[in-house]
Write a protein that holds these residues in place. Structure first.
Motif, PDB file in Angstrom:
ATOM      1  N   GLN B  30       0.792  -1.226   0.000  1.00  0.00           N
ATOM      2  CA  GLN B  30       0.000   0.000   0.000  1.00  0.00           C
ATOM      3  C   GLN B  30       0.826   1.279   0.000  1.00  0.00           C
ATOM      4  OE1 GLN B  30      -3.300   0.142   2.649  1.00  0.00           O
ATOM      5  NE2 GLN B  30      -3.007  -1.910   3.431  1.00  0.00           N
ATOM      6  N   GLY B  31       2.135   1.150   0.080  1.00  0.00           N
ATOM      7  CA  GLY B  31       2.957   2.346   0.189  1.00  0.00           C
ATOM      8  C   GLY B  31       3.107   2.783   1.638  1.00  0.00           C
ATOM      9  N   VAL B  32       4.012   3.721   1.864  1.00  0.00           N
ATOM     10  CA  VAL B  32       4.346   4.109   3.241  1.00  0.00           C
ATOM     11  C   VAL B  32       3.253   4.936   3.911  1.00  0.00           C
ATOM     12  CG1 VAL B  32       6.846   4.040   2.995  1.00  0.00           C
ATOM     13  CG2 VAL B  32       5.601   6.093   2.344  1.00  0.00           C
ATOM     14  N   GLN B  33       2.227   5.298   3.166  1.00  0.00           N
ATOM     15  CA  GLN B  33       1.140   6.053   3.791  1.00  0.00           C
ATOM     16  C   GLN B  33       0.022   5.134   4.268  1.00  0.00           C
ATOM     17  OE1 GLN B  33       1.675   8.937   4.570  1.00  0.00           O
ATOM     18  NE2 GLN B  33       3.299   9.584   3.180  1.00  0.00           N
ATOM     19  N   ALA B  34       0.285   3.854   4.268  1.00  0.00           N
ATOM     20  CA  ALA B  34      -0.746   2.897   4.670  1.00  0.00           C
ATOM     21  C   ALA B  34      -1.266   3.224   6.069  1.00  0.00           C
ATOM     22  CB  ALA B  34      -0.168   1.492   4.656  1.00  0.00           C
ATOM     23  N   PRO B  35      -2.545   3.018   6.288  1.00  0.00           N
ATOM     24  CA  PRO B  35      -3.126   3.258   7.613  1.00  0.00           C
ATOM     25  C   PRO B  35      -2.410   2.475   8.709  1.00  0.00           C
ATOM     26  CG  PRO B  35      -4.859   2.851   6.021  1.00  0.00           C
ATOM     27  CD  PRO B  35      -3.554   2.636   5.305  1.00  0.00           C
ATOM     28  N   VAL B  36      -2.221   3.117   9.817  1.00  0.00           N
ATOM     29  CA  VAL B  36      -1.573   2.473  10.956  1.00  0.00           C
ATOM     30  C   VAL B  36      -2.332   1.210  11.364  1.00  0.00           C
ATOM     31  CG1 VAL B  36      -1.014   2.749  13.393  1.00  0.00           C
ATOM     32  CG2 VAL B  36      -0.600   4.613  11.799  1.00  0.00           C
ATOM     33  N   VAL B 102      13.248  -1.579  -5.447  1.00  0.00           N
ATOM     34  CA  VAL B 102      12.118  -2.169  -6.151  1.00  0.00           C
ATOM     35  C   VAL B 102      11.378  -3.147  -5.251  1.00  0.00           C
ATOM     36  CG1 VAL B 102      11.519  -3.754  -7.994  1.00  0.00           C
ATOM     37  CG2 VAL B 102      13.019  -1.812  -8.444  1.00  0.00           C
ATOM     38  N   THR B 103      12.164  -3.919  -4.484  1.00  0.00           N
ATOM     39  CA  THR B 103      11.509  -4.861  -3.576  1.00  0.00           C
ATOM     40  C   THR B 103      10.604  -4.106  -2.606  1.00  0.00           C
ATOM     41  OG1 THR B 103      13.516  -6.168  -3.699  1.00  0.00           O
ATOM     42  CG2 THR B 103      11.916  -6.789  -2.029  1.00  0.00           C
ATOM     43  N   LYS B 104      11.132  -3.065  -2.041  1.00  0.00           N
ATOM     44  CA  LYS B 104      10.339  -2.247  -1.127  1.00  0.00           C
ATOM     45  C   LYS B 104       9.717  -1.091  -1.893  1.00  0.00           C
ATOM     46  CE  LYS B 104      12.672  -4.858   1.468  1.00  0.00           C
ATOM     47  NZ  LYS B 104      12.048  -6.154   1.772  1.00  0.00           N
ATOM     48  N   HIS B 105       8.910  -1.387  -2.848  1.00  0.00           N
ATOM     49  CA  HIS B 105       8.423  -0.275  -3.658  1.00  0.00           C
ATOM     50  C   HIS B 105       7.451   0.552  -2.827  1.00  0.00           C
ATOM     51  CE1 HIS B 105       4.575  -2.420  -4.923  1.00  0.00           C
ATOM     52  NE2 HIS B 105       4.162  -1.222  -4.641  1.00  0.00           N
ATOM     53  N   GLY B 106       7.517   1.747  -2.870  1.00  0.00           N
ATOM     54  CA  GLY B 106       6.844   2.603  -1.899  1.00  0.00           C
ATOM     55  C   GLY B 106       7.937   3.448  -1.261  1.00  0.00           C
ATOM     56  N   LEU B 107       9.114   2.844  -1.133  1.00  0.00           N
ATOM     57  CA  LEU B 107      10.232   3.614  -0.617  1.00  0.00           C
ATOM     58  C   LEU B 107      10.618   4.702  -1.617  1.00  0.00           C
ATOM     59  CD1 LEU B 107      12.375   4.231   1.382  1.00  0.00           C
ATOM     60  CD2 LEU B 107      13.805   2.446   0.407  1.00  0.00           C
ATOM     61  N   GLY B 108      10.728   4.303  -2.853  1.00  0.00           N
ATOM     62  CA  GLY B 108      11.065   5.294  -3.880  1.00  0.00           C
ATOM     63  C   GLY B 108      10.070   6.434  -3.865  1.00  0.00           C
ATOM     64  N   ALA B 109       8.799   6.072  -3.854  1.00  0.00           N
ATOM     65  CA  ALA B 109       7.763   7.090  -3.820  1.00  0.00           C
ATOM     66  C   ALA B 109       7.876   7.934  -2.551  1.00  0.00           C
ATOM     67  CB  ALA B 109       6.385   6.431  -3.901  1.00  0.00           C
ATOM     68  N   ALA B 110       8.189   7.247  -1.455  1.00  0.00           N
ATOM     69  CA  ALA B 110       8.320   7.965  -0.188  1.00  0.00           C
ATOM     70  C   ALA B 110       9.426   9.005  -0.285  1.00  0.00           C
ATOM     71  CB  ALA B 110       8.618   6.987   0.942  1.00  0.00           C
ATOM     72  N   LEU B 111      10.556   8.577  -0.833  1.00  0.00           N
ATOM     73  CA  LEU B 111      11.681   9.495  -0.948  1.00  0.00           C
ATOM     74  C   LEU B 111      11.327  10.673  -1.839  1.00  0.00           C
ATOM     75  CD1 LEU B 111      14.781   7.201  -1.201  1.00  0.00           C
ATOM     76  CD2 LEU B 111      14.150   8.793   0.602  1.00  0.00           C
ATOM     77  N   GLY B 112      10.597  10.370  -2.897  1.00  0.00           N
ATOM     78  CA  GLY B 112      10.276  11.422  -3.849  1.00  0.00           C
ATOM     79  C   GLY B 112       9.128  12.308  -3.395  1.00  0.00           C
TER      80      GLY B 112
END
Lengths: 189, 189, 189, 189
Positions: B30-36, B102-112
DNA sequence: AATGAATGAGGCTTCATTCAT
DNA sequence: CATGAATGAAGCCTCATTCAT
């Protein structure tokens, strides 16, 4: 009577354009996830009007960028005709694409987000920009200037990603990175 | 007495790790903004436990990726020693970085994303990966293999962006694009 | 064996006192609604210990103020003996009461809140301060210094309320207002 | 068209009033810190409606009491004109103030709470009631009926505090205490 | 008896979306 | 068609309270 229908339609069209302008501006400020209400306020209309014209956010986003996307696509043959070499034309075209993406910040992220509701936009870009890019790549390949295996879709996606800017990574940096990527696409001599 | 405290601490540590694993998995989905709450559920704990261990989302994100970031940084000197040329080492290191991202995809988006509050993570990556990358770039420059003006920070950001994957733009494509970018960074002969 | 039980009891007693001290301090800073954890931290114990010793917040609040309430009550006969007139003694005693209330800010509000869980404290104050106050009022009445109809309970409540301080209404103002109230209680000549 | 807008606005106004009534009622029962949801339920609306009309709790609280505050302030000149002496007018005015405060019990506590965010209410009362009270006090002073040093702000705060009622300390008692305070404010003859 | 990790109810707030006018 | 008030689901976060060690 027929006339009044025409008047009404014209009015509706103007409303629609106002929403698009407002949405474009708000997207620049807040990204494509901006609250609908903010867009409505900026456009001076009610939120209901937004929903009537663009039932989903994706449709709104798509509509907002359609003109610019079309313009960008139309640029390709022109640059190809003007430039010394196809590869130069490709470089200039990507510059224009970068300008488009970076100015509308949030769009790059939106494209990369994999958000299923944004597939319309994705499709739109594919439909219009992909052929444009392909024509340039084909010309480059014909001229022997292109490293084999470089194709339009991944290239556009890559450039889209490279244009996700932020603090310490601004338009100039994005341009530079696209330049480097492009350099890597040039056939080795 | 002391023992039972130790047992409890160990249990807490296990809980903490469980949360980290769950968070990593949810971030992939879900990406790093996933609900707690989603993370808590996946970890089989209450939301309170998440907040106890990681008072802010940024701390959680940071903790999730810290180990892998450290491992990636540690890879640089090893590759430099093993490889034929510094540029080869740089290429291999970026491959590892791509795999991580790529494995932790969502990290890239998080960084950006430029999200404030994720600056911890940003700082962490700067602190650990930037020096690693710089050491490789320096070696390449010393060997005359690097195009002048290529620096670590924008390069890492660019690679991070290129690793924002999606349907039709998967790990293999990302690797290929990074390869092209890297090719563009090589000094022209 | 018996000894070790004694030792344990003494230790428990010390823990209890530590909690009371910590609670008193925290109540001054944050009021009687302060989080249990803050009190536990200040006392250097676990929250469980608080709950073991004081199952309800009201019991804790009551215990915290019991000593000071007792001391205040004990002051009444002393002041009566020392002072020129009973009314003077009453004034001094109320001063002491005000000091007590204002220093422990939040107590006044707590008393006035009608919180059903704080009835213990309420009862405690009635049991100890009401007789003290009554003895002073009786003495004033006997000396003909008291306006008829002034009774202890409402007077104490009123003073308690007057001691709910805040910005722009501090201890000095509260004292002054109590003075005025007291002046209104003096028999007209 | 214009008409239907008017109808909608009127409906919205009615909703707004319903919220105010509900809030007033809930404040009496639970104090001004009552959960927003409780107010929404009592008003028969969603929580969103509360937030639409009153973005902050302070605005809601302020709105709830504004009318009555205004009415109370407007009473001052009238009483001054009607009464035998300024001091009598002051007494009557404070009676009205007490009625207001005691009926909306929770307001007194709110004022005394020092809660930042309730400063609007505080300001509102200062802006409207303080001048009213001052006019009365000035008149009393001119008539030589006022003990020197009695000023409006602390007096209003004190009366506000005295009106924090509860079981065994009801409106009648509060009135009596305010009477005594007022007696203490009268110049000694 | 003490601990403090874990729980989860409960309050807050935002915003996408609907629908009566 | 346009409006914008109303709704309520969904996230966030805090903290009182429990309970295994």
């Amino acid at each position: 009577m027929t006339e009044s229908v025409g008047v009404r339609r014209a009015q509706a069209q103007r409303t629609r354009c106002g929403v698009l302008d407002a949405a474009a501006a708000v997207f620049v400020d807040q990204g494509v996830q901006a609250p609908v209400r903010d867009i409505a306020e900026r456009a001076g209309v009610g939120v209901g009007t937004i929903y009537r014209n663009f039932p989903t956010r994706a449709e709104l986003v798509t509509a907002v960028y359609r003109h610019q996307i079309d313009a960008c696509a139309a640029l390709a043959p022109r640059l190809l005709a003007e430039s010394d070499s196809p590869f130069t034309a490709l470089g200039r075209w990507l510059d224009a694409f970068v300008d488009f993406l970076v100015t509308k910040h949030g769009l790059g992220a939106a494209l990369g987000s994999g958000d299923p509701g944004l597939e319309n936009l994705h499709a739109l870009m594919l439909d219009t920009l992909l052929p444009a890019c392909e024509s340039l790549l084909d010309a480059c390949a014909d001229a022997g200037e292109l490293r084999p295996g470089v194709t339009a879709y991944p290239l556009l996606r890559a450039v889209g990603n490279l244009c996700i800017t932020g603090p310490d990574y601004d338009r100039a940096v994005a341009r530079r990175m696209v330049e480097l990527l492009l350099a890597g696409c040039r056939a080795e001599r």
